[in-house]
Write a protein that holds these residues in place. Structure first.
Motif, PDB file in Angstrom:
ATOM      1  N   ALA A   2       0.845  -1.195   0.000  1.00  0.00           N
ATOM      2  CA  ALA A   2       0.000   0.000   0.000  1.00  0.00           C
ATOM      3  C   ALA A   2       0.880   1.245   0.000  1.00  0.00           C
ATOM      4  O   ALA A   2       1.884   1.303   0.716  1.00  0.00           O
ATOM      5  CB  ALA A   2      -0.927  -0.010   1.199  1.00  0.00           C
ATOM      6  N   GLY A   3       0.489   2.215  -0.828  1.00  0.00           N
ATOM      7  CA  GLY A   3       1.274   3.431  -0.969  1.00  0.00           C
ATOM      8  C   GLY A   3       2.267   3.384  -2.104  1.00  0.00           C
ATOM      9  O   GLY A   3       2.848   4.413  -2.467  1.00  0.00           O
TER      10      GLY A   3
ATOM     11  N   SER B 225       3.675   2.228  -6.112  1.00  0.00           N
ATOM     12  CA  SER B 225       3.320   2.650  -7.463  1.00  0.00           C
ATOM     13  C   SER B 225       3.624   1.542  -8.471  1.00  0.00           C
ATOM     14  O   SER B 225       4.516   0.711  -8.256  1.00  0.00           O
ATOM     15  CB  SER B 225       4.109   3.902  -7.857  1.00  0.00           C
TER      16      SER B 225
ATOM     17  N   ARG C 153      -4.769   9.948  -8.125  1.00  0.00           N
ATOM     18  CA  ARG C 153      -3.804   8.876  -7.833  1.00  0.00           C
ATOM     19  C   ARG C 153      -3.305   8.207  -9.114  1.00  0.00           C
ATOM     20  O   ARG C 153      -2.145   7.819  -9.196  1.00  0.00           O
ATOM     21  CB  ARG C 153      -4.433   7.823  -6.924  1.00  0.00           C
TER      22      ARG C 153
ATOM     23  N   ASN D 125      -0.379   5.436  -8.622  1.00  0.00           N
ATOM     24  CA  ASN D 125       0.321   5.919  -7.438  1.00  0.00           C
ATOM     25  C   ASN D 125      -0.572   5.799  -6.206  1.00  0.00           C
ATOM     26  O   ASN D 125      -1.787   5.658  -6.320  1.00  0.00           O
ATOM     27  CB  ASN D 125       0.735   7.383  -7.617  1.00  0.00           C
ATOM     28  N   SER D 126       0.055   5.853  -5.049  1.00  0.00           N
ATOM     29  CA  SER D 126      -0.680   5.792  -3.777  1.00  0.00           C
ATOM     30  C   SER D 126      -1.654   4.630  -3.772  1.00  0.00           C
ATOM     31  O   SER D 126      -2.828   4.775  -3.409  1.00  0.00           O
ATOM     32  CB  SER D 126      -1.425   7.110  -3.533  1.00  0.00           C
TER      33      SER D 126
ATOM     34  N   LYS E 284      -3.815   1.376  -3.029  1.00  0.00           N
ATOM     35  CA  LYS E 284      -4.546   0.896  -1.863  1.00  0.00           C
ATOM     36  C   LYS E 284      -4.883  -0.575  -2.074  1.00  0.00           C
ATOM     37  O   LYS E 284      -4.997  -1.026  -3.220  1.00  0.00           O
ATOM     38  CB  LYS E 284      -5.832   1.694  -1.680  1.00  0.00           C
TER      39      LYS E 284
ATOM     40  N   ASP F 255      -7.393  -1.449  -4.659  1.00  0.00           N
ATOM     41  CA  ASP F 255      -7.040  -1.346  -6.073  1.00  0.00           C
ATOM     42  C   ASP F 255      -6.639  -2.705  -6.654  1.00  0.00           C
ATOM     43  O   ASP F 255      -6.407  -2.826  -7.860  1.00  0.00           O
ATOM     44  CB  ASP F 255      -5.870  -0.370  -6.268  1.00  0.00           C
TER      45      ASP F 255
ATOM     46  N   SER G 136      -1.585  -4.730   2.300  1.00  0.00           N
ATOM     47  CA  SER G 136      -1.643  -3.699   3.351  1.00  0.00           C
ATOM     48  C   SER G 136      -0.472  -3.826   4.311  1.00  0.00           C
ATOM     49  O   SER G 136       0.262  -4.791   4.296  1.00  0.00           O
ATOM     50  CB  SER G 136      -2.957  -3.811   4.116  1.00  0.00           C
TER      51      SER G 136
END
Length: 125
Positions: free
Chosen positions: A13-14, A16, A66, A83-84, A86, A89, A125
């Motif tokens: 998570a976070g 790219s 994002r 990007n960013s 989660k 996604d 996560s």
């Protein structure tokens, strides 16, 4: 036109990723190109789309700010920068294309006649 999607992978998570969609016909001129994603058992969901000639783009609300869709004219390739990321996604991402889509239908899967094979994005996560 045949589409080749690539670039999926596993990230935290976070993180790219950048997805690519290349056209076998060596041109997307005149086409609308869309990215959709799908989780097993759910309907295909619109992510982003781009009109090749004008460069106009459209995004789903869930990815605005994002994800970025862009093109490389020389390589006849459409990119989706993620990007960013989660966990939500996580999905198989598909690129699609069609030369006859009006703006209001860019987010409608059935409006596209050409589809790539899908590339898996997994966000932990």
């Amino acid at each position: 036109v045949q589409l080749q999607a690539s670039g999926g992978g596993s990230v935290q998570a976070g993180g790219s990723l950048r997805l690519s969609c290349a056209a076998s016909a060596r041109t997307f001129r005149g086409y609308s190109v869309g990215w959709f994603r799908q989780i097993t058992g759910k309907e295909r969901e619109f992510v982003a789309a781009l009109k090749w000639n004008s460069g106009n783009t459209v995004y789903a609300d869930s990815v605005k700010g994002r994800f970025t869709i862009s093109k490389d004219n020389a390589k006849s390739t459409v990119y989706l920068q993620l990007n960013s990321l989660k966990p939500e996604d996580t999905a198989v991402y598909y690129c699609s294309a069609d030369p006859r889509i009006i703006h209001s239908n860019l987010g409608v899967p059935s409006a596209y006649n050409y589809w790539g094979q899908g590339t898996l994005v997994t966000v932990s996560s």
